[in-house]
Motif scaffolding. Structure first.
Motif, PDB file in Angstrom:
ATOM      1  N   THR A   1      11.402   1.781   0.065  1.00 37.25           N
ATOM      2  CA  THR A   1      10.238   1.062   0.591  1.00 37.25           C
ATOM      3  C   THR A   1      10.380  -0.447   0.428  1.00 37.25           C
ATOM      4  O   THR A   1      10.160  -1.215   1.383  1.00 37.25           O
ATOM      5  CB  THR A   1       8.964   1.537  -0.122  1.00 37.25           C
ATOM      6  OG1 THR A   1       8.787   2.934   0.113  1.00 37.25           O
ATOM      7  CG2 THR A   1       7.749   0.784   0.382  1.00 37.25           C
ATOM      8  N   ILE A   2      10.727  -0.898  -0.752  1.00 42.91           N
ATOM      9  CA  ILE A   2      10.822  -2.341  -0.978  1.00 42.91           C
ATOM     10  C   ILE A   2      11.922  -2.974  -0.125  1.00 42.91           C
ATOM     11  O   ILE A   2      11.694  -4.017   0.510  1.00 42.91           O
ATOM     12  CB  ILE A   2      11.016  -2.638  -2.478  1.00 42.91           C
ATOM     13  CG1 ILE A   2       9.708  -2.339  -3.224  1.00 42.91           C
ATOM     14  CG2 ILE A   2      11.454  -4.073  -2.708  1.00 42.91           C
ATOM     15  CD1 ILE A   2       9.729  -2.665  -4.691  1.00 42.91           C
ATOM     16  N   PRO A   3      13.131  -2.412  -0.042  1.00 44.99           N
ATOM     17  CA  PRO A   3      14.126  -3.007   0.868  1.00 44.99           C
ATOM     18  C   PRO A   3      13.689  -3.000   2.330  1.00 44.99           C
ATOM     19  O   PRO A   3      13.902  -3.989   3.052  1.00 44.99           O
ATOM     20  CB  PRO A   3      15.358  -2.127   0.656  1.00 44.99           C
ATOM     21  CG  PRO A   3      15.205  -1.577  -0.718  1.00 44.99           C
ATOM     22  CD  PRO A   3      13.726  -1.362  -0.885  1.00 44.99           C
TER      23      PRO A   3
ATOM     24  N   GLY B   1      17.036  -4.698  -3.222  1.00 41.20           N
ATOM     25  CA  GLY B   1      17.472  -3.458  -3.846  1.00 41.20           C
ATOM     26  C   GLY B   1      17.185  -3.434  -5.332  1.00 41.20           C
ATOM     27  O   GLY B   1      16.707  -2.420  -5.876  1.00 41.20           O
ATOM     28  N   ALA B   2      17.457  -4.551  -6.000  1.00 39.33           N
ATOM     29  CA  ALA B   2      17.174  -4.625  -7.438  1.00 39.33           C
ATOM     30  C   ALA B   2      15.673  -4.555  -7.699  1.00 39.33           C
ATOM     31  O   ALA B   2      15.230  -3.933  -8.680  1.00 39.33           O
ATOM     32  CB  ALA B   2      17.753  -5.918  -8.012  1.00 39.33           C
ATOM     33  N   GLY B   3      14.892  -5.167  -6.820  1.00 38.72           N
ATOM     34  CA  GLY B   3      13.438  -5.109  -6.989  1.00 38.72           C
ATOM     35  C   GLY B   3      12.909  -3.697  -6.904  1.00 38.72           C
ATOM     36  O   GLY B   3      12.030  -3.294  -7.673  1.00 38.72           O
ATOM     37  N   GLY B   4      13.451  -2.917  -5.958  1.00 42.18           N
ATOM     38  CA  GLY B   4      13.030  -1.524  -5.866  1.00 42.18           C
ATOM     39  C   GLY B   4      13.375  -0.743  -7.109  1.00 42.18           C
ATOM     40  O   GLY B   4      12.571   0.061  -7.606  1.00 42.18           O
TER      41      GLY B   4
ATOM     42  N   GLY C   1      15.682   1.445   6.163  1.00 49.15           N
ATOM     43  CA  GLY C   1      14.864   2.334   5.344  1.00 49.15           C
ATOM     44  C   GLY C   1      15.332   3.774   5.412  1.00 49.15           C
ATOM     45  O   GLY C   1      15.338   4.489   4.399  1.00 49.15           O
ATOM     46  N   ALA C   2      15.750   4.216   6.604  1.00 44.86           N
ATOM     47  CA  ALA C   2      16.185   5.607   6.761  1.00 44.86           C
ATOM     48  C   ALA C   2      17.430   5.899   5.938  1.00 44.86           C
ATOM     49  O   ALA C   2      17.486   6.893   5.201  1.00 44.86           O
ATOM     50  CB  ALA C   2      16.436   5.909   8.240  1.00 44.86           C
TER      51      ALA C   2
ATOM     52  N   LEU D   1       0.832  -1.207   0.000  1.00 46.44           N
ATOM     53  CA  LEU D   1       0.000   0.000   0.000  1.00 46.44           C
ATOM     54  C   LEU D   1       0.864   1.253   0.000  1.00 46.44           C
ATOM     55  O   LEU D   1       0.628   2.195  -0.776  1.00 46.44           O
ATOM     56  CB  LEU D   1      -0.919  -0.005   1.223  1.00 46.44           C
ATOM     57  CG  LEU D   1      -1.785   1.248   1.430  1.00 46.44           C
ATOM     58  CD1 LEU D   1      -2.757   1.415   0.285  1.00 46.44           C
ATOM     59  CD2 LEU D   1      -2.523   1.176   2.766  1.00 46.44           C
ATOM     60  N   VAL D   2       1.877   1.271   0.866  1.00 42.13           N
ATOM     61  CA  VAL D   2       2.776   2.427   0.919  1.00 42.13           C
ATOM     62  C   VAL D   2       3.489   2.606  -0.412  1.00 42.13           C
ATOM     63  O   VAL D   2       3.606   3.729  -0.933  1.00 42.13           O
ATOM     64  CB  VAL D   2       3.790   2.258   2.060  1.00 42.13           C
ATOM     65  CG1 VAL D   2       4.862   3.339   2.002  1.00 42.13           C
ATOM     66  CG2 VAL D   2       3.083   2.281   3.407  1.00 42.13           C
TER      67      VAL D   2
END
Length: 683
Positions: free
Chosen positions: A511-513, A536-539, A639-640, A491-492
């Protein structure tokens, strides 16, 4: 009895439905201009009148009748004229009219992405261009009667009419308006109004049916006597720029907008060149940031433009008192919770947890403050403060009065979820309330006009992870936790990256990682290097895919996601990456407060992951009580700092996340006595 797994055929309709829904979300247009005819007429622009320092508060039927007449028959917008200096100047704005980039190119930082030397894109037009500079001592002379010019300046207006009759595109440089108030400003307004009136008198009057398509734009906030003193990169101005007047006769009775702002009633100076070129079916030599003007239906476009201008002018000064006064409640709560003698008193600690839980509510409530026209009040700061306190009071009732109040983590979980939902919801409906609201997109700065800015994304990510931490206190099975993590993360991600919503490139890279790693951790799977590389690659693949889908839309409907593909195809990828990194580093090194925040964030990242070694007993006790808490904090730290590295204003993102958790974390910690008991049991 054996049960067969569901057939793949049965899953197909659901998969197709989800794919279609996701595609609709990603391809849905960002806030559009007009349902009937968002692009407006295709008449070529024939006359461009440029001035400086003209705001919407200056146009009045009594004092500026000719300007008012033009506004009544034009589309109206409040225009951002941000340039490479703190306060934009007329010299910079006139260059921007021709180049399409914020001027001056020769003085812009090398990392700004502004081509040097500046290109005169009007050379791409297939019509002659005539420039008439009426900003001279004789041009302001008027008679005592009808305001028509006399003396040498009168011939200039005839030349303008002759050039238009000959098919030229005419650029008229009109007298500027000084920023100081008083008789000098009133005289300048009278002079400008007389100049505009004289131009139109030669064309049959402002109300003439055959008046050529005309743009009147105030290209800068000021025209100083010594512009180099203001334009110098190291200069510091005493005042900030305000939104300026933009008029286009192609959209009578409508509010101006553009694909660059996607906000009704707001345009950018760089849009003027795109408007001129598009109207003549010409293309720019290379990429330009602006988009053509469009018209949007509105009951009172001029009032909207004035509202946009006034809200933008007053919001910065009113934000700190309005939000800070509510944040003081959180400061009191944090002090109660972190001072052991106070935290040991159950009733006082309960008050502290309640105050800390409701403190961040001012952030999303401030985003919706423009629902009330607080800027029209006599006392702007008091009005905005009242709006924020009223909204926070209502939200606090929801946070503190529900059945979840009986659980220590309940109010914080509801509060953090509410913060994330309100911010995401505002972006999901097209960023309709950000302008003129604290912490929203500010049109004067011109950095972003819609979607999720980095500080908003930081708030969302921090609030969502805190909400999940609280949720995992009652959702205890690994499978349920994974499902919640994946659903919430999806959702995010959708809201953050969808062009019609957040349109935030860097958010997907974080977000994805972050959520992928959290899903692995709460499932009991030990993350390995290939897991992290795959996330990381997916993001990267996800954000590039959405950017490509956005790029497939018409240029005027694209967000900066689609324009990134343009830059990629034009071979500017390296320069874009270098520019973003340079901006990130410059922000961290150029502002001591942000540098200090980054240092504190590094220390906090280490501290929340090493509570036992640092003898932070209450946080260690929280991990014993709710082991998922540590896993959430790992995802928070990842994430940060991934978000910091992936965004040009990464320090702001990290600062926002630090602020959210600084308020919420003390409210979820066990009481000092409970922490001490837990430490003795584990000794």
């Amino acid at each position: 009895m054996l049960q067969h797994p569901p057939s793949p055929v049965r899953r197909t309709p659901l998969a197709v439905l989800l794919a279609l829904l996701l595609g609709a979300l990603l391809l849905a247009g960002a806030p559009t201009a007009s349902a009937d005819d968002p692009h407006g007429p295709n008449d070529p622009v024939r006359l461009v009148i440029a001035t400086a320092g003209l705001g919407w508060e200056d146009i009045d039927p009594g004092t500026t009748p000719h300007l008012q007449c033009l506004a009544d028959r034009s589309g109206a917008g409040a225009m951002n004229t941000t340039s490479t200096s703190v306060v934009s100047t007329k010299r910079q704005g006139l260059e921007t009219l021709r180049s399409g980039y914020r001027g001056l190119a020769e003085e812009a930082p090398r990392t700004s992405g502004i081509p040097h030397p500046a290109k005169d894109q009007w050379e791409q037009l297939d019509v002659p261009v005539t420039t008439m500079d009426l900003d001279g001592p004789t041009s302001a002379e008027v008679t005592a009667g009808d305001g028509a010019p006399e003396g040498p300046s009168g011939s200039a207006y005839t030349e303008i009419a002759d050039a238009l009759e000959g098919g030229d595109l005419v650029e008229v440089i009109a007298p500027p308006i000084p920023r100081t108030h008083g008789p000098a400003r009133e005289e300048a307004l009278t002079s400008l109004d007389a100049t505009v009136g004289a131009v139109f008198d030669e064309l049959g009057g402002c109300g003439a049916a055959d008046l050529p398509r005309t743009l009147l734009v105030s290209v800068a906030a000021t025209d100083p006597e010594h512009p180099e003193a203001v334009e110098h990169p190291g200069a510091v101005a005493s005042r900030t720029a305000g939104l300026q007047v933009a008029l286009d006769t192609a959209f009578p009775g409508q509010a101006l907008t553009s694909g660059a702002t996607k906000q009704t009633g707001v345009v950018v100076l760089t849009d003027v060149l795109a408007t001129v070129l598009t109207s003549h079916d010409a293309s720019a030599d290379g990429l330009i940031p602006g988009q053509p003007f469009r018209g949007a239906d509105h009951a009172d476009p001029q009032q909207l433009a004035l509202d946009r201008s006034q809200a933008a002018a007053h919001v910065d000064a009113a934000t700190v008192p309005a939000l800070g006064s509510w944040f003081l409640l959180g400061v009191i709560g944090i002090v109660i919770l972190l001072v052991p003698p106070l935290a040991r008193r159950p009733r006082l600690a309960a008050v502290g947890r309640a105050l800390a839980a409701i403190a961040p509510l001012a952030l999303p409530v401030g985003m919706f403050a423009s629902l009330v026209p607080w800027w029209r009040a006599e006392h702007h700061t008091l009005a905005l403060t009242g709006v924020v306190w009223a909204g926070c009071a209502l939200a606090s009732v929801l946070v503190l009065a529900g059945p979840w109040r009986h659980h220590r983590l309940g109010p914080v979980g509801v509060s953090s979820a509410l913060v994330a939902l309100l911010i995401l919801g505002e972006s999901a409906i097209g960023s309709r309330f950000q302008l003129g609201s604290p912490l929203g997109a500010q049109p004067i700065s011109g950095g972003r006009f819609y979607g999720l800015s980095n500080h908003l994304y930081g708030m969302v990510l921090a609030a969502v992870l805190m909400a999940l931490l609280c949720l995992f206190a009652v959702v205890r099975t690994p499978r349920a936790r994974v499902v919640w993590t994946v659903v919430v993360g999806a959702l995010v991600a959708i809201v953050c990256v969808a062009p019609s919503m957040g349109a935030d490139f860097g958010s997907m890279l974080a977000t994805i990682p972050a959520f992928g790693l959290l899903a692995l951790l709460v499932s009991g799977t030990r993350p390995r290097l290939w897991h992290l590389l795959a996330l990381g690659a997916g993001g990267a693949v996800a954000v590039l895919g959405v950017s490509f889908l956005d790029w497939l839309r018409p240029p005027e409907d694209r967000t900066h996601l689609g324009r990134f593909i343009d830059e990629l195809l034009s071979g500017e990828l390296v320069s874009v990456v270098v520019r973003k990194l340079a901006q990130n580093i410059a922000m961290a090194t150029g502002y001591w407060a942000l540098a200090l925040v980054l240092v504190l964030a590094v220390l906090a990242s280490i501290a929340i992951l090493m509570p036992r070694r640092l003898r932070w007993r209450r946080l260690a006790a929280l991990d014993v009580e709710h082991p998922a808490s540590y896993r959430v904090r790992v995802a928070l730290v990842v994430g940060a700092w991934v978000g910091y590295a992936a965004n040009d204003t990464g320090p702001v993102l990290v600062a926002a996340m630090l602020g959210i958790w600084l308020a919420y974390l003390p409210a979820v910690l066990p009481a000092p006595q409970a922490a001490a008991d837990a430490a003795r049991e584990n000794a």
